[in-house]
Every structure is written in structure tokens, then in C-alpha cells.
Design a protein around this motif. Structure first.
Motif, PDB file in Angstrom:
ATOM      1  N   LEU A 138       7.499   7.934  13.215  1.00  0.00           N
ATOM      2  CA  LEU A 138       7.330   7.080  12.042  1.00  0.00           C
ATOM      3  C   LEU A 138       8.378   5.979  12.063  1.00  0.00           C
ATOM      4  O   LEU A 138       9.572   6.250  12.211  1.00  0.00           O
ATOM      5  CB  LEU A 138       7.479   7.884  10.753  1.00  0.00           C
ATOM      6  N   LEU A 139       7.923   4.742  11.897  1.00  0.00           N
ATOM      7  CA  LEU A 139       8.808   3.586  11.798  1.00  0.00           C
ATOM      8  C   LEU A 139       8.574   2.951  10.430  1.00  0.00           C
ATOM      9  O   LEU A 139       7.472   2.479  10.138  1.00  0.00           O
ATOM     10  CB  LEU A 139       8.515   2.581  12.912  1.00  0.00           C
ATOM     11  N   ILE A 140       9.604   2.933   9.601  1.00  0.00           N
ATOM     12  CA  ILE A 140       9.464   2.517   8.208  1.00  0.00           C
ATOM     13  C   ILE A 140      10.263   1.241   7.972  1.00  0.00           C
ATOM     14  O   ILE A 140      11.455   1.174   8.297  1.00  0.00           O
ATOM     15  CB  ILE A 140       9.964   3.626   7.261  1.00  0.00           C
ATOM     16  N   ALA A 141       9.608   0.230   7.400  1.00  0.00           N
ATOM     17  CA  ALA A 141      10.295  -1.020   7.062  1.00  0.00           C
ATOM     18  C   ALA A 141      11.099  -0.839   5.787  1.00  0.00           C
ATOM     19  O   ALA A 141      10.746  -0.048   4.916  1.00  0.00           O
ATOM     20  CB  ALA A 141       9.284  -2.147   6.894  1.00  0.00           C
ATOM     21  N   GLN A 142      12.184  -1.601   5.687  1.00  0.00           N
ATOM     22  CA  GLN A 142      13.010  -1.524   4.480  1.00  0.00           C
ATOM     23  C   GLN A 142      12.906  -2.771   3.613  1.00  0.00           C
ATOM     24  O   GLN A 142      13.344  -2.754   2.460  1.00  0.00           O
ATOM     25  CB  GLN A 142      14.473  -1.277   4.841  1.00  0.00           C
ATOM     26  N   HIS A 143      12.306  -3.854   4.117  1.00  0.00           N
ATOM     27  CA  HIS A 143      12.233  -5.091   3.336  1.00  0.00           C
ATOM     28  C   HIS A 143      10.860  -5.319   2.714  1.00  0.00           C
ATOM     29  O   HIS A 143      10.656  -6.290   1.991  1.00  0.00           O
ATOM     30  CB  HIS A 143      12.601  -6.293   4.212  1.00  0.00           C
ATOM     31  N   ARG A 144       9.897  -4.404   2.968  1.00  0.00           N
ATOM     32  CA  ARG A 144       8.559  -4.495   2.381  1.00  0.00           C
ATOM     33  C   ARG A 144       7.874  -3.146   2.547  1.00  0.00           C
ATOM     34  O   ARG A 144       8.301  -2.325   3.367  1.00  0.00           O
ATOM     35  CB  ARG A 144       7.728  -5.589   3.054  1.00  0.00           C
ATOM     36  N   PRO A 145       6.787  -2.892   1.795  1.00  0.00           N
ATOM     37  CA  PRO A 145       6.045  -1.644   2.004  1.00  0.00           C
ATOM     38  C   PRO A 145       5.320  -1.681   3.351  1.00  0.00           C
ATOM     39  O   PRO A 145       4.345  -2.409   3.518  1.00  0.00           O
ATOM     40  CB  PRO A 145       5.045  -1.616   0.835  1.00  0.00           C
ATOM     41  N   SER A 167       0.062   2.491  -2.282  1.00  0.00           N
ATOM     42  CA  SER A 167      -0.832   3.611  -2.591  1.00  0.00           C
ATOM     43  C   SER A 167      -1.348   4.321  -1.342  1.00  0.00           C
ATOM     44  O   SER A 167      -2.006   5.366  -1.448  1.00  0.00           O
ATOM     45  CB  SER A 167      -2.022   3.122  -3.418  1.00  0.00           C
ATOM     46  N   ASP A 168      -1.067   3.785  -0.151  1.00  0.00           N
ATOM     47  CA  ASP A 168      -1.552   4.398   1.088  1.00  0.00           C
ATOM     48  C   ASP A 168      -0.994   5.810   1.247  1.00  0.00           C
ATOM     49  O   ASP A 168       0.201   6.047   1.046  1.00  0.00           O
ATOM     50  CB  ASP A 168      -1.140   3.560   2.302  1.00  0.00           C
ATOM     51  N   LEU A 181       3.293   5.677   0.613  1.00  0.00           N
ATOM     52  CA  LEU A 181       4.361   4.698   0.800  1.00  0.00           C
ATOM     53  C   LEU A 181       5.194   4.560  -0.469  1.00  0.00           C
ATOM     54  O   LEU A 181       6.395   4.302  -0.408  1.00  0.00           O
ATOM     55  CB  LEU A 181       3.777   3.338   1.187  1.00  0.00           C
ATOM     56  N   ALA A 182       4.557   4.727  -1.628  1.00  0.00           N
ATOM     57  CA  ALA A 182       5.297   4.642  -2.890  1.00  0.00           C
ATOM     58  C   ALA A 182       6.387   5.706  -2.953  1.00  0.00           C
ATOM     59  O   ALA A 182       7.501   5.444  -3.431  1.00  0.00           O
ATOM     60  CB  ALA A 182       4.340   4.789  -4.071  1.00  0.00           C
ATOM     61  N   ALA A 183       6.094   6.909  -2.480  1.00  0.00           N
ATOM     62  CA  ALA A 183       7.101   7.972  -2.473  1.00  0.00           C
ATOM     63  C   ALA A 183       8.228   7.652  -1.495  1.00  0.00           C
ATOM     64  O   ALA A 183       9.406   7.895  -1.777  1.00  0.00           O
ATOM     65  CB  ALA A 183       6.453   9.302  -2.113  1.00  0.00           C
ATOM     66  N   ILE A 184       7.868   7.093  -0.346  1.00  0.00           N
ATOM     67  CA  ILE A 184       8.870   6.742   0.664  1.00  0.00           C
ATOM     68  C   ILE A 184       9.799   5.645   0.154  1.00  0.00           C
ATOM     69  O   ILE A 184      11.011   5.672   0.381  1.00  0.00           O
ATOM     70  CB  ILE A 184       8.165   6.296   1.961  1.00  0.00           C
TER      71      ILE A 184
END
Length: 204
Positions: A138-145, A167-168, A181-184
Motif C-alpha cells: 500500500l502506498l498512501i499519499a499525504q497531500h490528497r486522498p 468513500s472508497d 480512505l476516510a478512515a486512513i
């Protein structure tokens, strides 16, 4: 975020530095890098993701490890510090340089920064694939969803899908977990908390 601290360091010298340091230090080709200095958004995303995954898998025989857990990467020795790792098996360890290093992660999570994104998507991902038990990335951005999810198929092929809406819903293959994504990105202010871009002076 990483910062080059020392050059021309032997592996034995690195082990001594890492054991004595309060920071997470990584080694490659004679260079020692500090893995500290993460943004507020980075830290919130790691905490959110780790807490959400752990809450769903802890009673199912699975484990989640934070960013101070070293993992062995055969093609990128001696070991690395991912932001999060998880597995649904008995953890296996090897003593390397005086510390216990995890051998069998199934899930690896990295929070992207502007300075690390190309490496995390490219060479680092390739190195991680040398871990026999590695199944999902998993690669998660920090400046946008945003999140990229890679998962391993038969014959070593990897598929990827991307998520861009809060909501994904993301359903994992490597651990019995699903989250949005909201939880992340809970409590992350993308304007305030994310890593700021480097502004370089322009020539006249």
C-alpha cells in the motif's frame, strides 16, 4: 522523509550507529540515512492505518508492526524500516547486527512524500519483492486522498488499483481487513499537515 547523515560507512559501523541512535537509520552502499522528520499528515496516516488494521485482525491471529520494526529485504540488505507491516502467520525473526529483524511480512505500507515517491514506487518496491512472503503493498499519499494498492498474483505478477475518493473501500488480500480512505486520512488537514514542497530560488 530521509536525510543522508554519513558516507563511506562500513556495515559494522552502521550496526553500532543504529543500535546507539534514537532515530531510525538505514544503510545502503556505504551511506547512512536518517528516516526521521515525518510531517504531521504522515504520522496521522500511519497511526490511523495501523489502528484500523489492528482492530480488525488482532482476534484473527494476525499481527501489525509499527515503523520501528526492522524487516529483512534480501536484495536490499541489511534491513529496512517500513511505515507499517502486517502478517497472519507466526512471525519469524533473524538476529542481524544485534537486533531482531522480521523475515515474513505479508503486507507492507509506505506513506508517500514528494522526496520518496519515485523510489517507493520503483526500486524499493522491486527490492521488497525479494521477500518470499510479501503479498501486498500500500502506498498512501499525504497531500490528497489517494492510495495505490498492489497485490501479488500467481507466477509473481502484480496487479494495482488506485483509490482517490474518501468513500472508497479498500479490501485487503493479505490480512482480513477493509477500510475506507476516510478512515486512513482521518483528522488530516491536507493543506496544513502535508509535507511542504521544496521551493528553490529561480535564476535571474
Amino acid at each position: 522523509m530521509s536525510t543522508n547523515l554519513q558516507e563511506n560507512v562500513t556495515l559494522e559501523e552502521y550496526f553500532e550507529l543504529d543500535l546507539a541512535s534514537d532515530e531510525k537509520l538505514e544503510y545502503w552502499n556505504g551511506n547512512v540515512w536518517s528516516m526521521s522528520g515525518a510531517s504531521p499528515a504522515h504520522n496521522l496516516i500511519v497511526i490511523n492505518t495501523g489502528a484500523e488494521v489492528r482492530a480488525q485482525v488482532i482476534d484473527k491471529g494476525c499481527l501489525v508492526f509499527p515503523s520501528d520494526m526492522r524487516i529483512k529485504v534480501p536484495s536490499y540488505p541489511p534491513y529496512r524500516y517500513p511505515d507499517l507491516t502486517a502478517l497472519c502467520a507466526r512471525p519469524e525473526f533473524e538476529r542481524i547486527g544485534g537486533v531482531d529483524v522480521l523475515l515474513n511480512p505479508a503486507l507492507i505500507v509506505e506513506v508517500l512524500s514528494r522526496s520518496s515517491e519515485a523510489f517507493d514506487r520503483g526500486d524499493k518496491f522491486s527490492y521488497y519483492q525479494s521477500i518470499p512472503t510479501f503479498q501486498e503493498y500500500l502506498l498512501i499519499a499525504q497531500h490528497r486522498p489517494y492510495m495505490s494498492r498492489y497485490w501479488k498474483q500467481e507466477k509473481g505478477l502484480w496487479l494495482v488499483n488506485e483509490f482517490t475518493d474518501l468513500s472508497d473501500m479498500i479490501r485487503f488480500n493479505s490480512v482480513p481487513c477493509e477500510l475506507t480512505l476516510a478512515a486512513i486520512h482521518r483528522a488530516v488537514d491536507f493543506e496544513r499537515d502535508a509535507e511542504k514542497p521544496i521551493v528553490r530560488p529561480q535564476p535571474f
